[in-house]
Design an enzyme around this catalytic site. Structure first.
Site, PDB file in Angstrom:
ATOM      1  N   LYS A 116       0.809  -1.212   0.000  1.00 19.42           N
ATOM      2  CA  LYS A 116       0.000   0.000   0.000  1.00 19.42           C
ATOM      3  C   LYS A 116       0.848   1.271   0.000  1.00 19.42           C
ATOM      4  O   LYS A 116       0.477   2.273  -0.612  1.00 19.42           O
ATOM      5  CB  LYS A 116      -0.940   0.002   1.205  1.00 19.42           C
ATOM      6  CG  LYS A 116      -1.973  -1.126   1.203  1.00 19.42           C
ATOM      7  CD  LYS A 116      -2.915  -0.999   2.380  1.00 19.42           C
ATOM      8  CE  LYS A 116      -3.904  -2.160   2.443  1.00 19.42           C
ATOM      9  NZ  LYS A 116      -3.259  -3.408   2.863  1.00 19.42           N
ATOM     10  N   LYS A 158      -2.375   0.546   9.128  1.00 22.48           N
ATOM     11  CA  LYS A 158      -2.767  -0.458   8.133  1.00 22.48           C
ATOM     12  C   LYS A 158      -1.551  -1.256   7.691  1.00 22.48           C
ATOM     13  O   LYS A 158      -0.478  -0.691   7.454  1.00 22.48           O
ATOM     14  CB  LYS A 158      -3.398   0.214   6.902  1.00 22.48           C
ATOM     15  CG  LYS A 158      -4.664   0.977   7.191  1.00 22.48           C
ATOM     16  CD  LYS A 158      -5.120   1.793   5.995  1.00 22.48           C
ATOM     17  CE  LYS A 158      -5.509   0.942   4.824  1.00 22.48           C
ATOM     18  NZ  LYS A 158      -6.063   1.771   3.719  1.00 22.48           N
ATOM     19  N   GLY A 164      -8.684  -7.177   3.360  1.00 24.68           N
ATOM     20  CA  GLY A 164      -9.710  -7.841   4.157  1.00 24.68           C
ATOM     21  C   GLY A 164      -9.794  -7.353   5.583  1.00 24.68           C
ATOM     22  O   GLY A 164     -10.362  -8.030   6.449  1.00 24.68           O
ATOM     23  N   GLY A 165      -9.208  -6.167   5.868  1.00 26.88           N
ATOM     24  CA  GLY A 165      -9.275  -5.633   7.221  1.00 26.88           C
ATOM     25  C   GLY A 165      -8.241  -6.195   8.170  1.00 26.88           C
ATOM     26  O   GLY A 165      -8.178  -5.796   9.338  1.00 26.88           O
ATOM     27  N   HIS A 208     -16.586   4.270   2.040  1.00 28.15           N
ATOM     28  CA  HIS A 208     -15.718   3.406   1.235  1.00 28.15           C
ATOM     29  C   HIS A 208     -16.410   3.212  -0.109  1.00 28.15           C
ATOM     30  O   HIS A 208     -17.387   2.482  -0.215  1.00 28.15           O
ATOM     31  CB  HIS A 208     -15.519   2.075   1.964  1.00 28.15           C
ATOM     32  CG  HIS A 208     -14.635   1.112   1.245  1.00 28.15           C
ATOM     33  ND1 HIS A 208     -13.751   0.293   1.898  1.00 28.15           N
ATOM     34  CD2 HIS A 208     -14.493   0.817  -0.073  1.00 28.15           C
ATOM     35  CE1 HIS A 208     -13.107  -0.454   1.017  1.00 28.15           C
ATOM     36  NE2 HIS A 208     -13.548  -0.156  -0.184  1.00 28.15           N
ATOM     37  N   HIS A 234     -13.750  -3.804   9.776  1.00 31.10           N
ATOM     38  CA  HIS A 234     -13.103  -3.458   8.505  1.00 31.10           C
ATOM     39  C   HIS A 234     -13.421  -4.452   7.388  1.00 31.10           C
ATOM     40  O   HIS A 234     -12.723  -4.477   6.372  1.00 31.10           O
ATOM     41  CB  HIS A 234     -11.585  -3.343   8.676  1.00 31.10           C
ATOM     42  CG  HIS A 234     -11.172  -2.373   9.737  1.00 31.10           C
ATOM     43  ND1 HIS A 234     -11.428  -1.021   9.647  1.00 31.10           N
ATOM     44  CD2 HIS A 234     -10.546  -2.556  10.931  1.00 31.10           C
ATOM     45  CE1 HIS A 234     -10.959  -0.420  10.728  1.00 31.10           C
ATOM     46  NE2 HIS A 234     -10.431  -1.320  11.520  1.00 31.10           N
ATOM     47  N   GLU A 274      -9.955   1.278  -4.807  1.00 29.77           N
ATOM     48  CA  GLU A 274     -10.725   1.621  -3.616  1.00 29.77           C
ATOM     49  C   GLU A 274     -10.382   3.038  -3.155  1.00 29.77           C
ATOM     50  O   GLU A 274      -9.204   3.390  -3.028  1.00 29.77           O
ATOM     51  CB  GLU A 274     -10.451   0.609  -2.500  1.00 29.77           C
ATOM     52  CG  GLU A 274     -10.806  -0.821  -2.897  1.00 29.77           C
ATOM     53  CD  GLU A 274     -10.868  -1.767  -1.722  1.00 29.77           C
ATOM     54  OE1 GLU A 274     -10.486  -1.355  -0.606  1.00 29.77           O
ATOM     55  OE2 GLU A 274     -11.307  -2.914  -1.908  1.00 29.77           O
ATOM     56  N   ARG A 296      -7.651  -8.163  -8.594  1.00 25.51           N
ATOM     57  CA  ARG A 296      -8.380  -9.422  -8.787  1.00 25.51           C
ATOM     58  C   ARG A 296      -9.868  -9.105  -8.905  1.00 25.51           C
ATOM     59  O   ARG A 296     -10.270  -7.950  -8.803  1.00 25.51           O
ATOM     60  CB  ARG A 296      -8.158 -10.343  -7.585  1.00 25.51           C
ATOM     61  CG  ARG A 296      -8.486  -9.659  -6.249  1.00 25.51           C
ATOM     62  CD  ARG A 296      -8.494 -10.590  -5.083  1.00 25.51           C
ATOM     63  NE  ARG A 296      -8.516  -9.908  -3.808  1.00 25.51           N
ATOM     64  CZ  ARG A 296      -9.572  -9.366  -3.237  1.00 25.51           C
ATOM     65  NH1 ARG A 296     -10.725  -9.395  -3.868  1.00 25.51           N
ATOM     66  NH2 ARG A 296      -9.510  -8.788  -2.056  1.00 25.51           N
TER      67      ARG A 296
END
Length: 648
Positions: A116, A158, A164-165, A208, A234, A274, A296
């Site tokens: 990220k 993060k 997936g949180g 989101h 999340h 996102e 994906r």
């Protein structure tokens, strides 16, 4: 077009891919573990190959074994689905080195977006707005704490890898930062093998919103947005398309930014950009920021398919086989509104604790799309995500689609394990959600109201008692009584509260039921049983549990009068494992003083870490498990000294 593909996945996404591929005339090869030997995706496949033990690391994460299976069955390509190896660039390279096609983006594109922090730097260069934060390589604890102070609380820690949180923690004060950092790193290391984190500004009313993109390696198009703001821990719960309150100008700005992001890395296939969006004052062209890219197919792709009429799996297969993008941007349009709800085996009242169990009964609503990898009689395994199904509806407007969602949830029947159906029904009826006033904090703010049990009626108790008595499926000629009606007492339990019901039979077709909430009469008619002239609610009795479906999702346990041990209060001296799992950390030792709510142990189960907390103040008398132990549900992990002993 490919003649044969191998699907390197399981569950609902493997079934979903097969559905489209087989309709296109493509032969589908499944892979399976010990736990999945009789799974639905194996049954649907044209051929299936065993790849190892139940744990993903010994099966679905064994890239070399999967590639060998593909070559041995004549497959020309591998579709990764989502999760497992879908975003592993090394696996992509291994697939291509074996002379096979990977149905997805290149390893270069996956690596570019895989971390990220690096992805945000790349996006800034591409002119995509990013959230203020620290994305550097230096992971020194003190430096991260200082950066958090500079950004200003609240901040979000993060994991730089994965999604997936997992490895994500909201920190609201400087005093919480160190513990949150340790926890996020531990979970990130376990989930992704990488403990590095980034720190970002937390938007106070965040939404989101993500944009579906599709590329051919050079150019890309977007298929509009999805709103995924309804989340718990999340993780997404209900998704919708298009986003409430979206304007043409903001949609155009977000879509253009998403296409720039995809084209900047030469993206091929389906992907999702996102964005975190400031929802405090409506949607604005300058109020969204890049969060991450999922390289994906997304879990929630059905809502995009519903509003665009595009089959994204078909597009994946066509583009991966060498075709051009099927449609240009100007040829894509939105029609109506769609919702997707994720049905899980989990206990919403216990902080969404995942559950296992057998699906003794499973029936989906007729007028909704149900993507599932399970059937009635299947087990929810402790080795994988506990998703039962995704329920998707489409309507001409948002209000019509929402009404359809409520109806579909009420008509879905799951018995044999605890589920989040009642929670989903409450969420779909939430006043703010119905008005489109959504943000990622909605569930946490209104958690107590969303998990509140629906009120009981005398009719609910009466029907359950009749079902437990077993007369609801007896013939009218069964049994008779002389002189006086037969009477039977049945005790039902709901969340710890007992309800004694007395049934008085005046024949096989007539019962009077005295309940603590009132007296009801049950009669059998040609069309079935009724309570006070109203037909029985859809329900199933599975052993000693009655599952009542419909808009309330009520569950009763049958209390055995000969076994009152269940009446005893929980043992406050022992901390037990709430589910099968791996002991990731044991945080106390014998003789240690603890306080109510202190973390005692961390259990890893169903791809998530769960902290087990002290039930009371006291002293640890004995530690009964060690880090690395695989334990069963109910296993004793820690024993506390009796209160009297601890006090002395």
């Amino acid at each position: 077009m490919f003649k044969t593909i191998l699907i390197a996945n399981r569950g609902e996404i493997a079934c979903r891919i097969m559905q489209t591929a087989q309709a296109m005339g493509v032969r589908c090869i499944a892979v399976y573990s010990d736990a999945d030997a009789t799974a639905r995706h194996v049954e649907m496949s044209d051929d299936a190959i065993y790849i190892g033990e139940s744990s993903p690391v010994h099966s679905y994460l064994r890239g070399e074994v999967i590639i060998k299976a593909a070559r041995g069955t004549g497959a020309e390509a591998i579709h990764p689905g989502y999760g497992f190896l879908s975003e592993n660039p090394d696996f992509v390279e291994q697939v291509e080195a074996a002379g096979l096609t990977f149905i997805g983006p290149s390893s270069v594109a996956i690596r570019a977006m895989g971390l990220k922090d690096a992805a945000k730097v790349l996006m800034e260069k591409a002119g995509v707005p990013v959230v203020p934060g620290y994305h550097g390589a230096d992971q020194n604890d003190d430096l991260l704490a200082r950066e958090a102070e500079k950004i200003g609380y609240p901040v979000l820690i993060k994991a730089v890898a994965g999604g997936g949180g997992k490895g994500m923690r909201l920190v609201e004060t400087p005093q919480e930062f160190a513990d949150a950092l340790d926890s996020a790193r531990s979970e990130a290391k376990a989930a992704f093998g990488n403990s590095d984190v980034l720190v970002e500004k937390f938007v106070t009313k965040p939404r989101h919103i993500e944009v579906q993109v599709f590329g051919d390696g050079e150019t890309a198009v977007h298929l509009f947005e999805r709103d995924c703001s309804l989340q718990r821990r999340h993780q997404k719960v209900i998704e919708e398309a298009p986003a409430p309150g979206m304007t043409d100008a903001v949609r155009r700005a977000m879509g253009d930014a998403a296409v720039r992001a995809a084209e900047a890395i030469g993206y091929a296939g389906a992907g999702t950009i996102e964005f975190i969006v400031d929802g405090s004052d409506g949607l604005r062209e300058d109020g969204f920021w890049f969060m991450e890219m999922n390289t994906r197919l997304q879990v929630e792709h059905p809502v995009t398919e519903a509003v665009t009429g595009v089959d994204l799996v078909e597009w994946q297969l066509r583009v991966a086989s060498g075709e051009a993008l099927p449609l240009k941007q100007e040829e894509l349009s939105l029609t109506g509104h769609s919702f997707e709800a994720r049905i899980y085996a989990e206990d919403a009242e216990q902080d969404f604790l995942p559950a296992t169990g057998r699906l003794a009964h499973l029936e989906f609503a007729q007028n909704a799309r149900a993507d599932t990898g399970v059937r009635g009689g299947d087990d929810i395994s402790p080795f994988y995500d506990p998703m039962i199904a995704k329920l998707t509806v489409h309507g001409s407007t948002r209000s019509v689609a929402l009404a359809k969602l409520r109806k579909a949830l009420a008509e879905t029947q799951v018995a044999g394990t605890v589920t989040n159906l009642g929670f989903l029904q409450a969420l779909a009826s939430h006043e703010a959600f119905a008005a489109g006033d959504v943000d990622t904090g909605l569930i946490a703010r209104d958690y107590a109201a969303l998990i509140a049990k629906p009120p009981l009626s005398a009719a609910n108790l009466a029907q359950a008692a009749v079902m437990v008595a077993g007369v609801d499926d007896l013939p009218a000629s069964a049994g008779f009584s002389l002189w006086a009606p037969l009477a039977r007492t049945i005790t039902l339990r709901r969340t710890g509260e007992d309800f004694s019901c007395v049934l008085r039979f005046s024949g096989a077709d007539n019962v009077t039921i005295e309940t603590p909430l009132g007296t009801c009469g049950a009669q059998r008619h040609k069309t079935g049983w009724q309570i006070d002239q109203t037909a029985f609610e859809p329900a199933k009795r599975i052993e000693n549990t009655v599952f009542m479906f419909g808009p309330n999702s009520i569950t009763f346990e049958v209390v055995d009068p000969l076994d009152r041990s269940s009446d005893l209060a929980g043992d406050m001296d022992v901390v037990n494992a709430p589910m099968p799992g791996l002991v990731k950390a044991m945080l106390v030792k014998s003789g240690q003083k603890i306080h109510t709510g202190d973390r005692i142990s961390v259990l890893e189960a169903m791809k998530m870490e769960h902290s087990l907390l002290a039930p009371r103040d006291g002293v640890v008398a004995e530690v009964l498990a060690q880090e690395g132990d695989q334990v069963e549900a109910g296993a004793a992990l820690v024993r506390l000294a009796p209160v009297e002993e601890a006090a002395s």
